[in-house]
Structure formats: C-alpha cells, structure tokens
Design a protein around this motif. Sequence first.
Motif, PDB file in Angstrom:
ATOM      1  N   LEU A  59       0.832  -1.218   0.000  1.00  0.00           N
ATOM      2  CA  LEU A  59       0.000   0.000   0.000  1.00  0.00           C
ATOM      3  C   LEU A  59       0.860   1.260   0.000  1.00  0.00           C
ATOM      4  CD1 LEU A  59      -2.831  -1.030   2.474  1.00  0.00           C
ATOM      5  CD2 LEU A  59      -3.018  -0.701  -0.008  1.00  0.00           C
ATOM      6  N   ALA A  60       1.941   1.238   0.768  1.00  0.00           N
ATOM      7  CA  ALA A  60       2.837   2.395   0.803  1.00  0.00           C
ATOM      8  C   ALA A  60       3.508   2.607  -0.552  1.00  0.00           C
ATOM      9  CB  ALA A  60       3.885   2.219   1.892  1.00  0.00           C
ATOM     10  N   ALA A  61       3.875   1.519  -1.218  1.00  0.00           N
ATOM     11  CA  ALA A  61       4.497   1.648  -2.540  1.00  0.00           C
ATOM     12  C   ALA A  61       3.522   2.239  -3.546  1.00  0.00           C
ATOM     13  CB  ALA A  61       5.003   0.291  -3.019  1.00  0.00           C
ATOM     14  N   LEU A  62       2.266   1.813  -3.474  1.00  0.00           N
ATOM     15  CA  LEU A  62       1.253   2.344  -4.393  1.00  0.00           C
ATOM     16  C   LEU A  62       0.932   3.806  -4.092  1.00  0.00           C
ATOM     17  CD1 LEU A  62      -1.165  -0.722  -4.468  1.00  0.00           C
ATOM     18  CD2 LEU A  62       0.397   0.021  -6.280  1.00  0.00           C
ATOM     19  N   HIS A  63       0.893   4.153  -2.824  1.00  0.00           N
ATOM     20  CA  HIS A  63       0.511   5.494  -2.397  1.00  0.00           C
ATOM     21  C   HIS A  63       1.672   6.485  -2.481  1.00  0.00           C
ATOM     22  CE1 HIS A  63      -0.896   8.280   1.039  1.00  0.00           C
ATOM     23  NE2 HIS A  63      -1.474   8.660  -0.062  1.00  0.00           N
ATOM     24  N   ASN A  64       2.913   6.015  -2.240  1.00  0.00           N
ATOM     25  CA  ASN A  64       4.121   6.844  -2.186  1.00  0.00           C
ATOM     26  C   ASN A  64       3.900   8.083  -1.311  1.00  0.00           C
ATOM     27  OD1 ASN A  64       6.792   7.474  -2.709  1.00  0.00           O
ATOM     28  ND2 ASN A  64       6.322   8.595  -4.581  1.00  0.00           N
ATOM     29  N   PRO A  65       3.624   7.860  -0.018  1.00  0.00           N
ATOM     30  CA  PRO A  65       3.279   8.976   0.856  1.00  0.00           C
ATOM     31  C   PRO A  65       4.463   9.880   1.158  1.00  0.00           C
ATOM     32  CG  PRO A  65       3.643   7.024   2.150  1.00  0.00           C
ATOM     33  CD  PRO A  65       3.735   6.605   0.702  1.00  0.00           C
ATOM     34  N   ARG A  66       4.128  11.039   1.684  1.00  0.00           N
ATOM     35  CA  ARG A  66       5.128  11.990   2.163  1.00  0.00           C
ATOM     36  C   ARG A  66       4.697  12.427   3.561  1.00  0.00           C
ATOM     37  NH1 ARG A  66       5.285  12.032  -3.023  1.00  0.00           N
ATOM     38  NH2 ARG A  66       6.933  12.829  -4.320  1.00  0.00           N
ATOM     39  N   GLY A  67       5.627  12.923   4.326  1.00  0.00           N
ATOM     40  CA  GLY A  67       5.311  13.494   5.630  1.00  0.00           C
ATOM     41  C   GLY A  67       4.590  12.534   6.556  1.00  0.00           C
ATOM     42  N   VAL A  68       3.391  12.946   6.975  1.00  0.00           N
ATOM     43  CA  VAL A  68       2.610  12.160   7.934  1.00  0.00           C
ATOM     44  C   VAL A  68       2.280  10.779   7.369  1.00  0.00           C
ATOM     45  CG1 VAL A  68       0.433  12.054   9.210  1.00  0.00           C
ATOM     46  CG2 VAL A  68       1.653  14.221   9.028  1.00  0.00           C
ATOM     47  N   GLY A  69       2.042  10.680   6.092  1.00  0.00           N
ATOM     48  CA  GLY A  69       1.753   9.386   5.472  1.00  0.00           C
ATOM     49  C   GLY A  69       2.901   8.406   5.645  1.00  0.00           C
ATOM     50  N   MET A  70       4.130   8.914   5.533  1.00  0.00           N
ATOM     51  CA  MET A  70       5.293   8.041   5.754  1.00  0.00           C
ATOM     52  C   MET A  70       5.341   7.572   7.203  1.00  0.00           C
ATOM     53  SD  MET A  70       8.309   9.843   3.541  1.00  0.00           S
ATOM     54  CE  MET A  70       9.489   8.523   3.666  1.00  0.00           C
ATOM     55  N   ILE A  71       4.954   8.443   8.118  1.00  0.00           N
ATOM     56  CA  ILE A  71       4.925   8.071   9.537  1.00  0.00           C
ATOM     57  C   ILE A  71       3.889   6.973   9.762  1.00  0.00           C
ATOM     58  CG2 ILE A  71       4.387   8.902  11.867  1.00  0.00           C
ATOM     59  CD1 ILE A  71       5.487  11.647  10.960  1.00  0.00           C
ATOM     60  N   VAL A  72       2.724   7.125   9.162  1.00  0.00           N
ATOM     61  CA  VAL A  72       1.650   6.140   9.334  1.00  0.00           C
ATOM     62  C   VAL A  72       2.063   4.785   8.756  1.00  0.00           C
ATOM     63  CG1 VAL A  72      -0.706   5.529   8.650  1.00  0.00           C
ATOM     64  CG2 VAL A  72      -0.186   7.850   9.429  1.00  0.00           C
ATOM     65  N   TYR A  73       2.525   4.782   7.508  1.00  0.00           N
ATOM     66  CA  TYR A  73       2.912   3.509   6.891  1.00  0.00           C
ATOM     67  C   TYR A  73       4.129   2.901   7.589  1.00  0.00           C
ATOM     68  CZ  TYR A  73      -0.318   4.003   2.981  1.00  0.00           C
ATOM     69  OH  TYR A  73      -1.444   4.102   2.210  1.00  0.00           O
ATOM     70  N   GLY A  74       5.094   3.734   7.958  1.00  0.00           N
ATOM     71  CA  GLY A  74       6.258   3.224   8.680  1.00  0.00           C
ATOM     72  C   GLY A  74       5.860   2.615  10.014  1.00  0.00           C
ATOM     73  N   GLY A  75       4.958   3.291  10.728  1.00  0.00           N
ATOM     74  CA  GLY A  75       4.490   2.777  12.022  1.00  0.00           C
ATOM     75  C   GLY A  75       3.728   1.478  11.874  1.00  0.00           C
ATOM     76  N   LEU A  76       2.828   1.417  10.900  1.00  0.00           N
ATOM     77  CA  LEU A  76       2.065   0.184  10.677  1.00  0.00           C
ATOM     78  C   LEU A  76       2.985  -0.969  10.255  1.00  0.00           C
ATOM     79  CD1 LEU A  76      -1.104   1.566   8.836  1.00  0.00           C
ATOM     80  CD2 LEU A  76      -0.973   0.651  11.173  1.00  0.00           C
ATOM     81  N   GLY A  77       3.951  -0.657   9.415  1.00  0.00           N
ATOM     82  CA  GLY A  77       4.915  -1.677   9.008  1.00  0.00           C
ATOM     83  C   GLY A  77       5.706  -2.205  10.199  1.00  0.00           C
ATOM     84  N   LEU A  78       6.101  -1.281  11.089  1.00  0.00           N
ATOM     85  CA  LEU A  78       6.845  -1.706  12.274  1.00  0.00           C
ATOM     86  C   LEU A  78       5.990  -2.541  13.219  1.00  0.00           C
ATOM     87  CD1 LEU A  78       9.076   1.368  13.135  1.00  0.00           C
ATOM     88  CD2 LEU A  78       9.815  -0.895  12.372  1.00  0.00           C
ATOM     89  N   VAL A  79       4.703  -2.234  13.315  1.00  0.00           N
ATOM     90  CA  VAL A  79       3.813  -3.051  14.150  1.00  0.00           C
ATOM     91  C   VAL A  79       3.805  -4.496  13.643  1.00  0.00           C
ATOM     92  CG1 VAL A  79       1.392  -3.454  14.770  1.00  0.00           C
ATOM     93  CG2 VAL A  79       2.362  -1.158  14.967  1.00  0.00           C
ATOM     94  N   ALA A  80       3.679  -4.668  12.326  1.00  0.00           N
ATOM     95  CA  ALA A  80       3.688  -6.019  11.754  1.00  0.00           C
ATOM     96  C   ALA A  80       5.032  -6.706  11.988  1.00  0.00           C
ATOM     97  CB  ALA A  80       3.379  -5.958  10.258  1.00  0.00           C
ATOM     98  N   VAL A  81       6.112  -5.970  11.773  1.00  0.00           N
ATOM     99  CA  VAL A  81       7.448  -6.546  11.953  1.00  0.00           C
ATOM    100  C   VAL A  81       7.681  -6.901  13.420  1.00  0.00           C
ATOM    101  CG1 VAL A  81       9.918  -6.032  11.856  1.00  0.00           C
ATOM    102  CG2 VAL A  81       8.462  -5.453   9.922  1.00  0.00           C
ATOM    103  N   PHE A  82       7.307  -6.020  14.351  1.00  0.00           N
ATOM    104  CA  PHE A  82       7.494  -6.312  15.769  1.00  0.00           C
ATOM    105  C   PHE A  82       6.638  -7.500  16.208  1.00  0.00           C
ATOM    106  CE2 PHE A  82       8.938  -1.718  16.683  1.00  0.00           C
ATOM    107  CZ  PHE A  82      10.249  -2.058  16.383  1.00  0.00           C
ATOM    108  N   GLY A  83       5.457  -7.660  15.622  1.00  0.00           N
ATOM    109  CA  GLY A  83       4.654  -8.855  15.893  1.00  0.00           C
ATOM    110  C   GLY A  83       5.397 -10.104  15.467  1.00  0.00           C
ATOM    111  N   GLY A  84       6.011 -10.073  14.288  1.00  0.00           N
ATOM    112  CA  GLY A  84       6.800 -11.207  13.813  1.00  0.00           C
ATOM    113  C   GLY A  84       8.013 -11.474  14.682  1.00  0.00           C
ATOM    114  N   ILE A  85       8.667 -10.392  15.132  1.00  0.00           N
ATOM    115  CA  ILE A  85       9.813 -10.552  16.026  1.00  0.00           C
ATOM    116  C   ILE A  85       9.379 -11.223  17.324  1.00  0.00           C
ATOM    117  CG2 ILE A  85      11.416  -9.254  17.509  1.00  0.00           C
ATOM    118  CD1 ILE A  85      11.736  -7.272  15.147  1.00  0.00           C
TER     119      ILE A  85
END
Length: 173
Positions: A59-85
């Motif tokens: 979704l982030a690749a399709l949207h190519n966010p900037r600013g707050v959008g990068m924070i949202v996608y980065g945070g959501l991505g980290l939630v998934a990664v931390f769940g896997g960890i």
Amino acid sequence: MIATLKALSARHWSLAGLTFCALMMVVALLLEHAAGLEPCPLCIFQRVAVAAAAAVLLLAALHNPRGVGMIVYGGLGLVAVFGGIGVAWRHLWLQSLPADQVPSCGPGLDYMMEILPWRDVLAMVLSGSGECAEIDFLFLGISLPGWTLIGFLVLAIAPMAMLVRGIRAVRGG
C-alpha cells in the motif's frame, strides 16, 4: 552512500521491504514444499506477520506517501514486523527449553481455527506446543525461527527508514 539513502522515497523503501518479504515467503514455501518441512502454528503466525508487513509495504508503494503518510505507513509496518519478532522470539524460547519442560502437543491449527474463537486460538498458539519446540532444520547452527528473527530485523529497516524520513519531513528537516 548516505546521500543516496536520504534521497530514497517511500516508494523505494516500500519496494525494497516488499521484495524482502517476498524473499522470506519464497524461502518458507521452498522449505515446506521442496524440503518437506511442515510449518508449526508459530511458523504460520510468522508467515502471517510477513504477509501483514508486505500488505502495508505494498500500500505504501502504491501510495508513495510523504510526511505524515510516511509516519503512518512506517508505524504500521513496524507493528507487523514487531509482531513477527515477538512470535519468532517466543518460538526460539520454546526451542531452548529442556525436553521435560516442553509443552505437550496440542490440536492442529486448522482444527483450532474451526472450533475456537480467534482469541483462544492466538492464546493457545502463543503458549506453544511440542511441535513448535522441535528443531527440524539448522543452517550455520541457527534454527529456522532464528533465521526468521534475523529476517524480521532486516525487514524492520524499510519501515524504520520511512518513519524517520516522515518525522524529519514533518519537522521541516
């Protein structure tokens, strides 16, 4: 090199992370179908975490966010990664237990999903079972959950980079 990394957009970071997710899934599926290693419930949950991270990164690749959008996608991505960890760490812990402390094998994941509510399935899987404590495969002395943990740590780079870039963009830096 640093200037090149700073110049990467959210789309670049997302595609790099998405590619790594695909690589992790290809390895998992090859080990299952070519090497005949059946995934235990914790292995399946680790795959779900990879798929969740991949969905966010797609979704982030399709949207190519900037600013707050990068924070949202980065945070959501980290939630998934931390769940896997967390799941991989739990899996490694189960594998480190002495044989007399390993939980007994429970019902299969398919059966649990059919008869139990999702919350109960999650609790039972994370409590572990004997099949999750078995070490079926070692590569360079590291078991599969160990490699998966390493994979999640590497995968964390992409959403972390997006998060940091987004914070810097919002702050005007």
